[in-house]
Design a protein around this motif. Structure first.
Motif, PDB file in Angstrom:
ATOM      1  N   THR A 166     -31.063 -58.431  78.087  1.00 49.64           N
ATOM      2  CA  THR A 166     -30.869 -58.673  79.517  1.00 49.64           C
ATOM      3  C   THR A 166     -30.565 -57.350  80.211  1.00 49.64           C
ATOM      4  N   LEU A 167     -31.416 -57.012  81.173  1.00 52.43           N
ATOM      5  CA  LEU A 167     -31.253 -55.790  81.947  1.00 52.43           C
ATOM      6  C   LEU A 167     -30.828 -56.138  83.362  1.00 52.43           C
ATOM      7  N   ASN A 168     -30.579 -55.111  84.168  1.00 51.11           N
ATOM      8  CA  ASN A 168     -30.110 -55.392  85.522  1.00 51.11           C
ATOM      9  C   ASN A 168     -31.213 -55.915  86.435  1.00 51.11           C
ATOM     10  N   GLN A 169     -32.476 -55.791  86.006  1.00 52.01           N
ATOM     11  CA  GLN A 169     -33.581 -56.280  86.826  1.00 52.01           C
ATOM     12  C   GLN A 169     -34.397 -57.350  86.110  1.00 52.01           C
ATOM     13  N   GLY A 170     -33.839 -57.952  85.083  1.00 55.64           N
ATOM     14  CA  GLY A 170     -34.577 -59.008  84.399  1.00 55.64           C
ATOM     15  C   GLY A 170     -34.245 -59.039  82.923  1.00 55.64           C
ATOM     16  N   GLU A 171     -35.091 -59.717  82.170  1.00 57.07           N
ATOM     17  CA  GLU A 171     -34.903 -59.882  80.739  1.00 57.07           C
ATOM     18  C   GLU A 171     -36.183 -59.502  80.013  1.00 57.07           C
ATOM     19  N   GLU A 172     -36.035 -58.914  78.842  1.00 54.69           N
ATOM     20  CA  GLU A 172     -37.153 -58.579  77.983  1.00 54.69           C
ATOM     21  C   GLU A 172     -36.926 -59.210  76.613  1.00 54.69           C
ATOM     22  N   PHE A 173     -38.000 -59.600  75.959  1.00 55.64           N
ATOM     23  CA  PHE A 173     -37.849 -60.235  74.659  1.00 55.64           C
ATOM     24  C   PHE A 173     -38.950 -59.784  73.719  1.00 55.64           C
ATOM     25  N   ILE A 174     -38.638 -59.859  72.431  1.00 59.42           N
ATOM     26  CA  ILE A 174     -39.589 -59.605  71.351  1.00 59.42           C
ATOM     27  C   ILE A 174     -39.566 -60.816  70.441  1.00 59.42           C
ATOM     28  N   ARG A 175     -40.729 -61.333  70.110  1.00 60.05           N
ATOM     29  CA  ARG A 175     -40.846 -62.458  69.196  1.00 60.05           C
ATOM     30  C   ARG A 175     -41.772 -62.081  68.061  1.00 60.05           C
ATOM     31  N   LEU A 176     -41.407 -62.525  66.880  1.00 64.62           N
ATOM     32  CA  LEU A 176     -42.203 -62.176  65.695  1.00 64.62           C
ATOM     33  C   LEU A 176     -42.216 -63.348  64.727  1.00 64.62           C
ATOM     34  N   THR A 177     -43.357 -63.577  64.145  1.00 64.45           N
ATOM     35  CA  THR A 177     -43.513 -64.560  63.077  1.00 64.45           C
ATOM     36  C   THR A 177     -44.584 -64.063  62.127  1.00 64.45           C
ATOM     37  N   GLY A 178     -44.444 -64.375  60.834  1.00 70.60           N
ATOM     38  CA  GLY A 178     -45.416 -63.925  59.850  1.00 70.60           C
ATOM     39  C   GLY A 178     -44.947 -64.224  58.443  1.00 70.60           C
ATOM     40  N   VAL A 211     -34.921 -61.216  61.868  1.00 74.84           N
ATOM     41  CA  VAL A 211     -35.426 -62.584  61.897  1.00 74.84           C
ATOM     42  C   VAL A 211     -34.825 -63.350  60.724  1.00 74.84           C
ATOM     43  N   THR A 212     -35.098 -64.632  60.684  1.00 78.10           N
ATOM     44  CA  THR A 212     -34.603 -65.490  59.606  1.00 78.10           C
ATOM     45  C   THR A 212     -35.778 -66.057  58.812  1.00 78.10           C
ATOM     46  N   VAL A 213     -35.513 -66.399  57.586  1.00 76.83           N
ATOM     47  CA  VAL A 213     -36.519 -67.036  56.728  1.00 76.83           C
ATOM     48  C   VAL A 213     -36.612 -68.506  57.118  1.00 76.83           C
ATOM     49  N   ALA A 214     -37.782 -68.919  57.578  1.00 74.32           N
ATOM     50  CA  ALA A 214     -37.971 -70.295  58.020  1.00 74.32           C
ATOM     51  C   ALA A 214     -38.514 -71.195  56.920  1.00 74.32           C
ATOM     52  N   GLU A 215     -39.216 -70.600  55.939  1.00 75.91           N
ATOM     53  CA  GLU A 215     -39.832 -71.420  54.897  1.00 75.91           C
ATOM     54  C   GLU A 215     -40.121 -70.553  53.681  1.00 75.91           C
ATOM     55  N   VAL A 216     -39.953 -71.130  52.515  1.00 72.44           N
ATOM     56  CA  VAL A 216     -40.314 -70.467  51.266  1.00 72.44           C
ATOM     57  C   VAL A 216     -41.531 -71.185  50.697  1.00 72.44           C
ATOM     58  N   LEU A 217     -42.660 -70.509  50.629  1.00 74.27           N
ATOM     59  CA  LEU A 217     -43.892 -71.111  50.148  1.00 74.27           C
ATOM     60  C   LEU A 217     -43.844 -71.275  48.628  1.00 74.27           C
ATOM     61  N   PRO A 218     -44.708 -72.136  48.080  1.00 75.39           N
ATOM     62  CA  PRO A 218     -44.686 -72.371  46.631  1.00 75.39           C
ATOM     63  C   PRO A 218     -44.863 -71.107  45.795  1.00 75.39           C
ATOM     64  N   ASN A 219     -45.593 -70.109  46.298  1.00 71.40           N
ATOM     65  CA  ASN A 219     -45.787 -68.878  45.529  1.00 71.40           C
ATOM     66  C   ASN A 219     -44.675 -67.866  45.742  1.00 71.40           C
ATOM     67  N   GLY A 220     -43.638 -68.226  46.472  1.00 73.73           N
ATOM     68  CA  GLY A 220     -42.519 -67.333  46.709  1.00 73.73           C
ATOM     69  C   GLY A 220     -42.601 -66.534  47.987  1.00 73.73           C
ATOM     70  N   THR A 221     -43.741 -66.566  48.663  1.00 72.40           N
ATOM     71  CA  THR A 221     -43.873 -65.847  49.927  1.00 72.40           C
ATOM     72  C   THR A 221     -42.954 -66.466  50.979  1.00 72.40           C
ATOM     73  N   LEU A 222     -42.370 -65.629  51.822  1.00 73.95           N
ATOM     74  CA  LEU A 222     -41.415 -66.075  52.829  1.00 73.95           C
ATOM     75  C   LEU A 222     -42.056 -66.067  54.205  1.00 73.95           C
ATOM     76  N   ARG A 223     -41.917 -67.172  54.905  1.00 75.41           N
ATOM     77  CA  ARG A 223     -42.356 -67.217  56.308  1.00 75.41           C
ATOM     78  C   ARG A 223     -41.141 -66.956  57.181  1.00 75.41           C
ATOM     79  N   VAL A 224     -41.210 -65.903  57.973  1.00 73.73           N
ATOM     80  CA  VAL A 224     -40.084 -65.488  58.804  1.00 73.73           C
ATOM     81  C   VAL A 224     -40.441 -65.658  60.275  1.00 73.73           C
ATOM     82  N   GLN A 225     -39.428 -65.853  61.071  1.00 78.04           N
ATOM     83  CA  GLN A 225     -39.615 -65.947  62.516  1.00 78.04           C
ATOM     84  C   GLN A 225     -38.294 -65.610  63.198  1.00 78.04           C
ATOM     85  N   GLY A 226     -38.420 -65.152  64.425  1.00 80.50           N
ATOM     86  CA  GLY A 226     -37.216 -64.827  65.179  1.00 80.50           C
ATOM     87  C   GLY A 226     -37.567 -64.171  66.500  1.00 80.50           C
ATOM     88  N   GLU A 227     -36.566 -63.996  67.323  1.00 84.62           N
ATOM     89  CA  GLU A 227     -36.738 -63.382  68.625  1.00 84.62           C
ATOM     90  C   GLU A 227     -35.494 -62.585  68.974  1.00 84.62           C
TER      91      GLU A 227
END
Length: 231
Positions: free
Chosen positions: A168-180, A148-164
């Motif tokens: 693609t498979l032969n019978q469809g698509e699967e995805f994973i999404r994460l933020t925190g 994932v990528t860093v989307a925001e740096v909070l004032p205390n230094g904590t990083l908000r990350v997000q990504g997906e």
């Protein structure tokens, strides 16, 4: 002008609305849309170099800089190590008995009888019992990794990350999404963080395609399972 809908027209209208609802539900998941677009880092302004100089601003490299994610747009790998196990069991047993007797009344020193039987003497009894048992268990496990990528740096230094991540498979698509939220101190030297150290984590794993549609309930079944169903 007054428009009157026949029963057939009402059923057709309802089917059309449910079909459109189903299409909208199945088609809203797309890669790189909305809040899941990749975050673009902002390049710091560099002063123009003197023509002919060896040093070029923005092209330097340091051997002593920590290359772990620290700024918006930096990349960090989240190792998915999610596992939950829950179980619950309960047993309830109750028993209650009541006995009540009313002695016969007396009149002028003798019992009140009718045909030689004291009819005012009574006895009551009741018995109640209940027994119930229930059990429930659930187990979930998710392993893998997502970068994932860093989307925001909070004032205390904590990083908000997000990504997906889409596969693609032969019978469809699967995805994973994460933020925190992650702490820079929790980032390992290989620029990775275990998922159990991600605060306010929201992890979604799903997909679309033939296999996903085969496991989805039809619109008519969803209608009868909804709170609007009178049955």
């Amino acid at each position: 002008m007054k428009l009157t809908l026949t029963p057939v027209m009402r059923v057709a209208s309802l089917a059309a609305v449910m079909a459109l609802t189903g299409c909208a539900h199945n088609g809203h998941v797309q890669p790189g849309q909305g809040d899941w677009k990749p975050v673009q880092p902002v390049a710091p302004p560099y002063a123009s170099a003197t023509p002919g100089a060896i040093f070029q601003a923005g092209r330097g490299m340091s051997l002593f800089v920590d290359h772990r994610a620290m700024q918006v747009g930096d990349i960090v790998t989240i190792n998915l190590e999610e596992r939950t196990d829950a179980s619950k069991q309960s047993t309830t047993t109750t028993n209650k008995e009541n006995d009540l007797s009313v002695p016969g009344a007396t009149l002028l020193g003798g019992p009140v009888t009718a045909g030689g039987k004291a009819f005012l003497e009574n006895a009551f009894g009741s018995e109640q019992s209940f027994k119930g048992a229930g059990s429930s268990s659930q187990s979930n496990r998710l392993s893998g990794s997502i970068t994932v990528t860093v989307a925001e740096v909070l004032p205390n230094g904590t990083l908000r990350v997000q990504g997906e991540k889409w596969v693609t498979l032969n019978q469809g698509e699967e995805f994973i999404r994460l933020t925190g939220l992650i702490r820079p101190v929790d980032i390992a030297p290989d620029n990775s963080v275990p998922s159990w150290k991600v605060a306010d984590a929201r992890i979604a794993y799903s997909g679309k395609g033939a296999l996903n549609d085969a496991n989805a309930m039809g619109w008519l079944g969803r209608l009868f399972q909804s709170v609007l169903s009178p049955l």
